[in-house]
Motif scaffolding. Sequence first.
Motif, PDB file in Angstrom:
ATOM      1  N   ASP A  13      73.795  62.789  36.654  1.00 40.02           N
ATOM      2  CA  ASP A  13      74.488  63.653  35.702  1.00 40.02           C
ATOM      3  C   ASP A  13      74.766  65.034  36.288  1.00 40.02           C
ATOM      4  OD1 ASP A  13      71.715  64.219  35.652  1.00 40.02           O
ATOM      5  OD2 ASP A  13      71.893  65.171  33.691  1.00 40.02           O
ATOM      6  N   ILE A  14      73.979  65.462  37.257  1.00 39.97           N
ATOM      7  CA  ILE A  14      74.228  66.734  37.943  1.00 39.97           C
ATOM      8  C   ILE A  14      75.263  66.551  39.038  1.00 39.97           C
ATOM      9  CG2 ILE A  14      73.196  68.497  39.441  1.00 39.97           C
ATOM     10  CD1 ILE A  14      70.621  68.208  37.855  1.00 39.97           C
ATOM     11  N   LEU A  15      75.086  65.524  39.850  1.00 41.90           N
ATOM     12  CA  LEU A  15      75.998  65.302  40.973  1.00 41.90           C
ATOM     13  C   LEU A  15      77.415  65.015  40.491  1.00 41.90           C
ATOM     14  CD1 LEU A  15      76.068  65.111  44.083  1.00 41.90           C
ATOM     15  CD2 LEU A  15      75.662  62.653  43.841  1.00 41.90           C
ATOM     16  N   ASP A  16      77.548  64.317  39.382  1.00 42.77           N
ATOM     17  CA  ASP A  16      78.877  63.983  38.867  1.00 42.77           C
ATOM     18  C   ASP A  16      79.489  65.091  38.022  1.00 42.77           C
ATOM     19  OD1 ASP A  16      78.618  61.549  40.102  1.00 42.77           O
ATOM     20  OD2 ASP A  16      78.197  60.412  38.271  1.00 42.77           O
ATOM     21  N   ASN A  17      78.744  66.158  37.783  1.00 48.70           N
ATOM     22  CA  ASN A  17      79.245  67.276  36.982  1.00 48.70           C
ATOM     23  C   ASN A  17      80.088  68.185  37.877  1.00 48.70           C
ATOM     24  OD1 ASN A  17      79.576  69.716  35.541  1.00 48.70           O
ATOM     25  ND2 ASN A  17      77.720  69.327  34.367  1.00 48.70           N
ATOM     26  N   LYS A  18      81.385  68.184  37.655  1.00 46.39           N
ATOM     27  CA  LYS A  18      82.283  68.931  38.547  1.00 46.39           C
ATOM     28  C   LYS A  18      82.194  70.437  38.376  1.00 46.39           C
ATOM     29  CE  LYS A  18      85.503  65.102  39.095  1.00 46.39           C
ATOM     30  NZ  LYS A  18      86.882  64.590  38.927  1.00 46.39           N
ATOM     31  N   SER A  19      81.469  70.882  37.363  1.00 43.89           N
ATOM     32  CA  SER A  19      81.222  72.317  37.239  1.00 43.89           C
ATOM     33  C   SER A  19      80.013  72.763  38.051  1.00 43.89           C
ATOM     34  CB  SER A  19      81.018  72.695  35.768  1.00 43.89           C
ATOM     35  OG  SER A  19      82.219  72.525  35.039  1.00 43.89           O
ATOM     36  N   ILE A  20      79.226  71.797  38.543  1.00 46.74           N
ATOM     37  CA  ILE A  20      78.106  72.095  39.431  1.00 46.74           C
ATOM     38  C   ILE A  20      78.474  71.719  40.857  1.00 46.74           C
ATOM     39  CG2 ILE A  20      75.670  71.661  39.960  1.00 46.74           C
ATOM     40  CD1 ILE A  20      75.251  70.980  37.012  1.00 46.74           C
ATOM     41  N   TYR A  21      78.981  70.504  41.016  1.00 46.05           N
ATOM     42  CA  TYR A  21      79.473  70.031  42.311  1.00 46.05           C
ATOM     43  C   TYR A  21      80.981  69.794  42.186  1.00 46.05           C
ATOM     44  CZ  TYR A  21      74.876  69.541  44.447  1.00 46.05           C
ATOM     45  OH  TYR A  21      73.639  69.807  44.994  1.00 46.05           O
ATOM     46  N   PRO A  22      81.796  70.840  42.393  1.00 45.44           N
ATOM     47  CA  PRO A  22      83.245  70.718  42.179  1.00 45.44           C
ATOM     48  C   PRO A  22      83.887  69.721  43.127  1.00 45.44           C
ATOM     49  CG  PRO A  22      82.553  73.025  42.344  1.00 45.44           C
ATOM     50  CD  PRO A  22      81.394  72.188  42.782  1.00 45.44           C
ATOM     51  N   ASP A  23      84.995  69.135  42.664  1.00 45.09           N
ATOM     52  CA  ASP A  23      85.774  68.282  43.547  1.00 45.09           C
ATOM     53  C   ASP A  23      86.555  69.153  44.534  1.00 45.09           C
ATOM     54  OD1 ASP A  23      87.924  69.338  42.081  1.00 45.09           O
ATOM     55  OD2 ASP A  23      88.118  67.556  40.831  1.00 45.09           O
ATOM     56  N   ALA A  24      87.251  68.509  45.453  1.00 41.70           N
ATOM     57  CA  ALA A  24      87.921  69.240  46.528  1.00 41.70           C
ATOM     58  C   ALA A  24      88.962  70.216  45.986  1.00 41.70           C
ATOM     59  CB  ALA A  24      88.559  68.258  47.505  1.00 41.70           C
ATOM     60  N   ALA A  25      89.692  69.803  44.964  1.00 44.10           N
ATOM     61  CA  ALA A  25      90.724  70.679  44.417  1.00 44.10           C
ATOM     62  C   ALA A  25      90.116  71.940  43.814  1.00 44.10           C
ATOM     63  CB  ALA A  25      91.541  69.922  43.368  1.00 44.10           C
ATOM     64  N   THR A  26      89.013  71.771  43.100  1.00 44.44           N
ATOM     65  CA  THR A  26      88.352  72.936  42.506  1.00 44.44           C
ATOM     66  C   THR A  26      87.712  73.808  43.579  1.00 44.44           C
ATOM     67  OG1 THR A  26      87.911  71.634  40.512  1.00 44.44           O
ATOM     68  CG2 THR A  26      86.674  73.686  40.778  1.00 44.44           C
ATOM     69  N   MET A  27      87.100  73.171  44.580  1.00 46.61           N
ATOM     70  CA  MET A  27      86.514  73.939  45.681  1.00 46.61           C
ATOM     71  C   MET A  27      87.551  74.837  46.334  1.00 46.61           C
ATOM     72  SD  MET A  27      83.171  73.558  46.338  1.00 46.61           S
ATOM     73  CE  MET A  27      82.813  73.627  48.084  1.00 46.61           C
ATOM     74  N   SER A  28      88.774  74.359  46.413  1.00 44.84           N
ATOM     75  CA  SER A  28      89.825  75.156  47.051  1.00 44.84           C
ATOM     76  C   SER A  28      90.172  76.402  46.243  1.00 44.84           C
ATOM     77  CB  SER A  28      91.080  74.299  47.249  1.00 44.84           C
ATOM     78  OG  SER A  28      91.715  74.011  46.009  1.00 44.84           O
ATOM     79  N   ARG A  29      89.795  76.432  44.968  1.00 49.65           N
ATOM     80  CA  ARG A  29      90.065  77.596  44.124  1.00 49.65           C
ATOM     81  C   ARG A  29      88.884  78.554  44.042  1.00 49.65           C
ATOM     82  NH1 ARG A  29      91.936  73.535  40.604  1.00 49.65           N
ATOM     83  NH2 ARG A  29      90.311  74.029  39.058  1.00 49.65           N
ATOM     84  N   LEU A  30      87.803  78.235  44.713  1.00 54.24           N
ATOM     85  CA  LEU A  30      86.651  79.133  44.723  1.00 54.24           C
ATOM     86  C   LEU A  30      86.828  80.164  45.822  1.00 54.24           C
ATOM     87  CD1 LEU A  30      83.712  76.594  44.250  1.00 54.24           C
ATOM     88  CD2 LEU A  30      85.123  77.724  42.506  1.00 54.24           C
TER      89      LEU A  30
END
Length: 372
Positions: free
Chosen positions: A330-347
Amino acid sequence: MRVFCITLWASAICLFGFASPALAQGKVVNVYNWSDYIDPKVLDDFTKETGIKVVYDTFDSNEMLETRLLAGKTGYDVVVPSGPFLQRQIAAGLYQKLDKARLPNSRTLWPEVMARLAVYDPGNQYAVNYMWFTTGIAYNVEKAREKIGDAPLAPLEGALDSWSIIFKPELLKKFADCGVYVLDSPEDLFSTALQYLRLNPDSKSQSDLRRAADLLSLLRRSVTKFHSSEYINGLASGDICLAVGWSGDSFQARNRAREAQNDVEINYIIPREGALMSLDNLAILKDAPHVEEAYAFIDFLLRPEIAARNTNATSFANGVLASKPFINKDILDNKSIYPDAATMSRLFTARSYDQATQRLITREWTRIKTGK
């Protein structure tokens, strides 16, 4: 932010049954870390495995850590500064370069995270990442639906995937009567405001920073309190409904509400405009009295199974890529904790301020909070 502690002046001595640095004897490592930022059993297991006692004190802000370090010899071995503070503390000569041969588990560190850490520590010479996280929006789901309804902000159930909810006064005021907390962290808020204004979030331009300050000054009308930890319990208890907070802390609030079974549902999102990525990092002080033990402690924390245990306990992402198979789904699949590649690019990251810029930020942040 981030061990259950008794606050004593500039530090907090945590209830693991260990003595203060001045009282420790034998093989020992003295650690200064953020509160609520480790699985307490990890410390017990380290001592059982190595015979090294852990004297574990905590702080609540980077400023508290920096004040302690600059005051002179502290007796600490391992400390956990955030990126911009690490940057200027390296420049001040407070840390020793790490011998990676003494940290065999460093080979499992996450390359992308370490590359972002290199913004503050070129060549990753002085530190390794412990945890990383984002600054975003946490909210009470039921109350947010009541306040926002079908406002045309985003597809997320009527609402909150944009910083507009914070920076547009007509939207933020909808939440004023149910409680709004904002981090008392100018570094987070200024870079976020710059990003929202489509300026460089790492800008040190005084004109850019004043534009950000003018935007941030609008918050005061609706913000209940500027504080960097009280929002956790405030959200969990239902006493507040909206917060600008850190990802891990926001999910701790969600977990506390679930444990209390109080029907409060908390969510956290990374806004679509992007968010600040912050990194808390393990470093050894130049005057550390127990260097061998410090290396043993850091390497233990970098062990994938141990890094995963700390993430499972805190809901903060860690910097050990090889820990992922051991992290709760539930933590690993939570994209607000472990963002996907697209979200990582916006950090984005933001470097430390020089002295002149720091004076401006301090002055403007006081004005933002007080109106004076």
